[in-house]
Design an enzyme around this catalytic site. Structure first.
Site, PDB file in Angstrom:
ATOM      1  CG  ASP A 155      -1.834   1.155   1.319  1.00 13.48           C
ATOM      2  OD1 ASP A 155      -2.429   1.488   0.291  1.00 13.48           O
ATOM      3  OD2 ASP A 155      -1.952   1.749   2.407  1.00 13.48           O
TER       4      ASP A 155
ATOM      5  CG  ASP B 273      -2.096   1.900   6.484  1.00 11.49           C
ATOM      6  OD1 ASP B 273      -2.813   1.678   5.490  1.00 11.49           O
ATOM      7  OD2 ASP B 273      -1.536   2.989   6.693  1.00 11.49           O
TER       8      ASP B 273
ATOM      9  CG  ASP C 281      -4.558  -1.837   2.775  1.00 10.94           C
ATOM     10  OD1 ASP C 281      -4.656  -1.710   1.542  1.00 10.94           O
ATOM     11  OD2 ASP C 281      -4.151  -0.928   3.522  1.00 10.94           O
TER      12      ASP C 281
ATOM     13  CG  ASP D  40      18.984 -38.074  15.497  1.00 11.64           C
ATOM     14  OD1 ASP D  40      20.143 -38.344  15.824  1.00 11.64           O
ATOM     15  OD2 ASP D  40      18.297 -38.782  14.739  1.00 11.64           O
TER      16      ASP D  40
END
Length: 870
Positions: free
Chosen positions: A326, A611, A615, A709
């Site tokens: 944006d 923001d 969006d 391991d």
């Protein structure tokens, strides 16, 4: 839509009188018909549901089956260890994701709790949930809108729609305009007002045309509701790996059964042996190790101003090759800023203004005095455009408070959207000055003189054309241009009508929401790393391109496309052309999702930053959504996978670098674990194939997989960063974990580890012919130690340990020492020796197993040295 009809026609369709409003009975009926004016909520996942989602994985299912079979065979220690690993893995995931999925709750919070309505001719305040279609809403500055409205009256009305459309400045509204029927962007619907936007200036009246989920913000909520979560590349690879290992384990079990039947072995022994091999095929600690490595990466990223909400998102960043960003507040400061001034017919930067020049000083004074905004002690109120003028004055120590004291306002003509002008009369010693600021076209019509180099001369058409040319140059740079004229008045009693006549033109100021200083080098670094930055904004095309060009995102206006143009293409058509564009302007929330999906269609891993409320759907649609922490709305933060606490685009680049390193380290851990497990399979399978006694017991394999391991694998997961990681393009998202000959590397080392384990067993049988347990103990220790030493070679496939540095990963050295000590203790302590069914080894035995265990490590290092010298 309602924007294409006159307000009177809209009122008739809704059957409401604007002077009276709805009756209470009619409002009640409509409330029952349309429902409450609120957003539908999605049921949140309970902790139990989150827990179940963490174990919804093929590899986990295989482990559960192994645990059940182990319990059935009375191997309870195996069952407990497997279940413990599953529990740890699930709890880590639940802890990280328990605060996620807040998008719709945040959207609901955006709805204003109260609304001013006119009902039965009486103005009253009601809860926003009770607002219905047809209600007459009263608007004034500082009030949020309770629903979508068609404006029926407006007086200098401005509404802040930045979180909704992405525009930097409040939108001017006009109820008298009737727009043409067609595909008009939301930001251009000047006769409409939308739910949860804020009135910043003026007043108005509107009729409610949509409520709840039918509003524009409701549509966004619906998109968030429908958008499915995306699995990350690592999740897809691990799921594929789990299936492969699962089929492999089943295949090995069947093969062993067939071989054992030909060998005439006991069926119970066959089943135990098959389980041993199935356990050997699956790295039980892998899910937990991957989760822990990702969680540790999350902690490191918090220190770099990135909060990751979901663990796999860390790795996703490493494969991102498209960043859709944006503009407003992300690439720019989201603060209107004066950039250039036109004084004495010359265009100069704001930084080069000379306030010692009386003409320049008058321009600044007039812009500050003819201004309704305030700026004091860091607190700013008013229209962003007017605040920008005050900030320009502050840059040169001109403060509105001081100027207003010296030159008090005695009269004014407020800003009017038709005139696009504002005038104030201010006292100057023995006379008064009337300052008029506003749109350049209107200002030139009212000005017949111009101030040039301290002299007032006739403002000829030639001079006006020069000013217009300069204004157009500023507009070409996407600057919002305001002009200032003035006139001297002897008596404050002059009529209002004459204030905006016979003016003297002073100059122009051009402003823009400027890009952040640190963003340009970050964009350059993105390109170096093979990442394509894309700008997506609700702002106008010219403004968007000006910023994109300055930042190096786009080189030509031909690389820009508007939302209206996007809508003219079908999804299939748009997918074909999307790669030709770097800037998308004047877009709707639906457009943003379409853009993200189009880039994903080509196999890209897409990050979306933003923001605003607008969006949120695209943040959720992207492979990884990144929200701004300071300026971001709660909606955007709820929909995103990651939040930047400093709103800095550069932080995204750092996060990408971190993600790449984390993936490389996770890959090291996976290849290490699979090499070790293949070694276990090789030693067992060859022994059974050749009709030998089993060299390892199921509990030996489980212990090595989960304890021996795990610590080295974790240490490989936090190996120091590779400084050259951003010099390479992003890896192909379809690339296998075993690409770049990693499969061959894994196979060779698996055979090596399996070979030395089997060799130790056979040597033990030859040395201690009367004790199978003694031989199995030698094989058990060699298997454990060879894997510990081999982990040192896993730090780099290209560089030898001497070049990488023995002490650059101290955690790995500690893990190796810890593993050796634990292995030593379970051998020499009688209680543990009985549990693991092992023999207490002599000093000669320990020397023998250490020498054999070093073979895989030494062969790897010799190979790297030969390759390096070549």
């Amino acid at each position: 839509m309602w924007f294409d009809a006159p307000s009177q026609e809209v009122l008739q369709k809704l059957n409401v009188n604007p002077d009276v409003g709805l009756s209470e009975s009619e409002a009640k009926e409509r409330l029952e018909k349309y429902g409450e004016n609120k957003l539908a909520s999605q049921s949140k996942k309970s902790l139990w549901q989150l827990f179940l989602s963490q174990i919804n994985d093929v590899m986990i299912y295989i482990l559960l089956v192994a645990a059940i079979i182990s319990a059935f065979m009375h191997e309870y220690s195996d069952t407990i260890v497997i279940l413990l690993v599953i529990l740890i893995n699930a709890l880590i995931g639940v802890f990280q994701e328990s605060k996620a999925e807040k998008s719709l709750e945040a959207l609901k919070k955006l709805s204003t709790p109260k609304a001013i309505v006119k009902r039965e001719g009486i103005i009253k305040e009601i809860p926003s949930e009770e607002v219905v279609v047809g209600d007459i809403i009263i608007l004034d500055a500082g009030r949020y809108l309770p629903a979508d409205l068609r404006l029926i009256e407006s007086a200098n009305l401005k509404i802040d729609e930045s979180a909704f459309t992405g525009e930097s400045v409040p939108a001017e509204k006009d109820s008298n305009v009737t727009l043409a029927n067609g595909n008009i962007p939301i930001g251009d619907m000047i006769n409409m007002a939308f739910m949860s936007t804020l009135v910043t200036y003026g007043r108005g009246t509107g009729v409610v045309v949509n409520t709840g989920m039918n509003t524009q913000i409701g549509k966004i909520a619906d998109m968030l509701n429908k958008e499915e979560d995306n699995t990350t590349p690592l999740q897809r690879r691990l799921a594929s790996l789990g299936k492969t290992l699962g089929f492999g384990a089943v295949g090995i079990c069947i093969l062993i059964f067939v071989i054992s039947m030909f060998q005439g072995r006991d069926w119970f022994e066959m089943l135990l042996t098959a389980i041993s091999l199935a356990v050997a095929a699956i790295p039980e600690g892998l899910p937990a190790i991957v989760a822990i490595v990702l969680a540790m990466g999350v902690q490191r990223m918090i220190k770099q101003n990135s909060i990751v909400k979901k663990l796999p998102a860390v790795e996703t960043l490493g494969s991102v090759n498209i960043i859709c960003s944006d503009k407003t507040g992300t690439l720019t400061l989201n603060v209107m800023t004066i950039k250039k001034c036109c004084i004495n017919n010359k265009l100069v930067s704001i930084n080069d203004c000379d306030l010692g020049d009386n003409d320049t000083k008058l321009l600044f004074e007039g812009m500050i005095l003819c201004n309704d905004a305030t700026s004091k002690d860091g607190s700013k109120t008013g229209d962003p455009t007017e605040i920008a003028l005050l900030d320009a004055g502050i840059k040169y120590d001109l403060y509105k408070e001081d100027l207003s004291t010296d030159h008090s306002r005695v009269d004014e003509i407020p800003f009017d959207s038709d005139r696009k002008l504002m005038t104030t009369v201010n006292k100057y010693d023995s006379h008064f000055k009337a300052f008029t600021k506003g749109a350049i076209d209107n200002l030139l019509k009212l000005s017949d003189k111009i101030l040039l180099d301290g002299e007032i001369i006739d403002f000829t058409q030639e001079k006006k054309d020069e000013i217009l040319k300069i204004s157009n140059l500023m507009s070409d740079e996407a600057l919002r241009v305001l002009g200032l004229s003035y006139k001297d008045i002897k008596d404050e009693s002059v009529s209002i009508d004459s204030l905006e006549k016979d003016l003297t033109f002073v100059g122009l100021m051009g402003m823009i929401d400027p890009p952040r200083e640190e963003v340009k080098p970050s964009i350059a670094l993105c390109k170096q790393a093979g990442i394509t930055p894309i700008m997506i904004t609700g702002d106008h095309k010219n403004t968007a391109f000006a910023i994109a060009s300055e930042l190096g995102i786009a080189n030509s206006i031909n690389e820009c496309m508007t939302g209206a143009e996007i809508d003219s293409y079908s999804d299939e058509e748009f997918n074909k052309i999307v790669n030709n564009y770097k800037v998308f302007a004047r877009v709707s929330p639906e457009n943003k999702v379409k853009i993200v999906k189009a880039f994903k269609f080509h196999g890209n891993i897409v990050s979306m930053t933003g923001d605003g409320v607008n969006d949120a759907p695209s943040l959720k649609a992207a492979d990884i959504g990144v929200a701004m922490g300071i300026t971001g709305t709660d909606v955007a933060k709820g929909a995103a996978d990651m939040i930047l606490t400093d709103d800095n685009f550069t932080t995204i680049v750092k996060a990408v670098e971190e993600g790449r390193n984390i993936y490389a380290n996770i890959r090291k851990a996976i290849i290490f674990l699979l090499s070790c497990n293949l070694g276990e399979i090789v030693s067992l399978f060859v022994a059974i194939l050749l009709n030998f006694d089993p060299p390892l017991l199921p509990i030996h394999i489980l212990w090595v997989n989960l304890i021996t391991d795990s610590f080295p694998a974790l240490s490989l997961g936090i190996d120091p960063k590779d400084p050259s990681v951003m010099e390479h393009p992003p890896r192909n998202p379809k690339e296998s974990l075993f690409a770049e000959h990693m499969g061959l590397f894994l196979a060779l080392n698996g055979v090596l580890i399996g070979g030395v384990t089997l060799a130790a067993f056979l040597l033990g049988e030859r040395l201690y012919m009367s004790s199978l347990v003694h031989a199995q103990t030698l094989a058990f220790v060699v298997l454990s130690f060879s894997q510990l030493f081999f982990s040192l070679s896993m730090r780099s496939r290209e560089k030898s340990l001497l070049k990488v540095g023995l002490f650059t990963n101290k955690y790995l050295l500690l893990s190796i020492l810890l593993g050796m000590c634990i292995q030593f203790l379970i051998i020499i302590i009688p209680f543990f020796a009985d549990v693991f069914n092992v023999f207490i080894l002599s000093a000669r035995d320990w020397l023998l197993v250490i020498c054999i265990s070093l073979i895989p490590f030494l062969l790897n290092e010799i190979f790297k040295l030969i390759k390096y010298h070549r």
